[in-house]
Design an enzyme around this catalytic site. Sequence first.
Site, PDB file in Angstrom:
ATOM      1  N   PRO A  10     -11.279  -2.454   9.554  1.00 27.84           N
ATOM      2  CA  PRO A  10     -12.040  -2.376  10.808  1.00 27.84           C
ATOM      3  C   PRO A  10     -13.543  -2.592  10.645  1.00 27.84           C
ATOM      4  CG  PRO A  10     -11.463  -0.186  10.054  1.00 27.84           C
ATOM      5  CD  PRO A  10     -10.844  -1.138   9.079  1.00 27.84           C
ATOM      6  N   CYS A  11     -13.932  -3.816  10.326  1.00 26.21           N
ATOM      7  CA  CYS A  11     -15.358  -4.102  10.187  1.00 26.21           C
ATOM      8  C   CYS A  11     -16.068  -3.974  11.532  1.00 26.21           C
ATOM      9  CB  CYS A  11     -15.567  -5.486   9.581  1.00 26.21           C
ATOM     10  SG  CYS A  11     -14.761  -6.803  10.475  1.00 26.21           S
ATOM     11  N   HIS A  12     -15.284  -3.964  12.633  1.00 22.48           N
ATOM     12  CA  HIS A  12     -15.917  -3.796  13.943  1.00 22.48           C
ATOM     13  C   HIS A  12     -16.480  -2.384  14.108  1.00 22.48           C
ATOM     14  CE1 HIS A  12     -11.587  -2.843  14.271  1.00 22.48           C
ATOM     15  NE2 HIS A  12     -11.983  -1.857  15.063  1.00 22.48           N
TER      16      HIS A  12
END
Lengths: 171, 256
Positions: free
Chosen positions: B159-161
């Site tokens: 989850p780089c978001h």
Amino acid sequence: MEGTERVFERLVHEHQHRVYALSLALTGNRHDAEDVAQDTFLRAYRALATYPPDRIRELKQKAWLHRIAVNVVRNRVRGVRPSLVELNGSEPSLSSGPEDDVMRKAEIDELAARVACLPARYREAVVLRHVQDLSYAEVAEALGQPVGTVKANVHRGLKILRGENHGDGDD
Amino acid sequence: MATVMIDLKRLGDVKAPAGFAERVLAQAGMADSYAVFDTVLGPVYVAWNRLGVSAAMRSKSSAEFESWFRKDVGRQLVRVDPPADLAAKIEDQLEGRRRLRFDLRGLTSFSQAVLSKTLEIPRGQVRPYGWIAREIGHPAAVRAVGTALANNPIPYFIPCHRVIRSDGVIGNYGGGGPEAKKNILTLEGVQLKRLQQLARAGFRYEGVRSTKVFCFPTCYHGRAAKEQNIVQFHSEQEAYSAGYRPCKHCRPAVVA
């Protein structure tokens, strides 16, 4: 390790048709043929990973793959089916070509099914000698049998194929 | 005799079906398999191998996904019918109910550290880039963290978001631009409006009067407090001098 992968990749591309044709002739249908051919290469892969480099270099790839394929088929008949596939379950895609291709394919399939009806020892000998075009010496090596036995089995197998009574011969 | 032998020879000329070599290589772990899955985010192309999920992308077509994968990941790729349980596993992963395994081979150890750390950020929470940098032991490498996240081969799954700028700007997003990033965060329950109001006012942390602990504003452990017990801080120093200690869960500062 990197070296093994490169060797294996070349092995697959170079021998895929030969191994598939062998598997088809031994099993008699395309579904099992794909299974056998895949198992053959996966066994080869696992074996290669354990071989020292000079053994890999001196490997007679063709004879070696034939021997593995014959063993894969023998093990399946015995009901020992090693399950190798976890994540990568895949079905062969049977794409149908132009119509005369379909005709030819049907003929081939019928022939493969007929060969598959031969008793195992005749079938192995006939397929390696006449489908795969190996010499008697190579067949003998791949099957681990004396040349004389191979010759006799090829002869009896062909006799059954020529006559209509494929199935029980002089078994 | 002769005709039988000619026929047998034809049997030997049979060709392996299309894609056979690739399937073999895939099973040996030398090529990845892929399929397209319908997810909460819309259709996503997902590649995997024996080690785990290796790539994900919202590509426009198979061709686009394949060429991106070959160029970026550098392995062969085969489209397959996915195993029956994989779609459910992917849904669980994206909804935070499951942890899939990932194949991050081929990335630098720095990128691997960044992505592994990113996996620790819980759903519904966000962290600044500097937090990742500090947690992996490279506190000055904030920009490098940004680059590693921008090149995340498995967005959504890793989850780089959930990594945003400390000034509240959402920041860039390889998985479809800032808008997509906002949408996914909202979907995960992050209150972006409130977060950005705090950031605009210069507040980085929130503390709870009763416990004297300060957290990142999205930290689950700080959100249970009543509104009137919450106090905002501009910096760690401000929190420390008010007698607060950093939260042990979201670790807004090095925990002593």
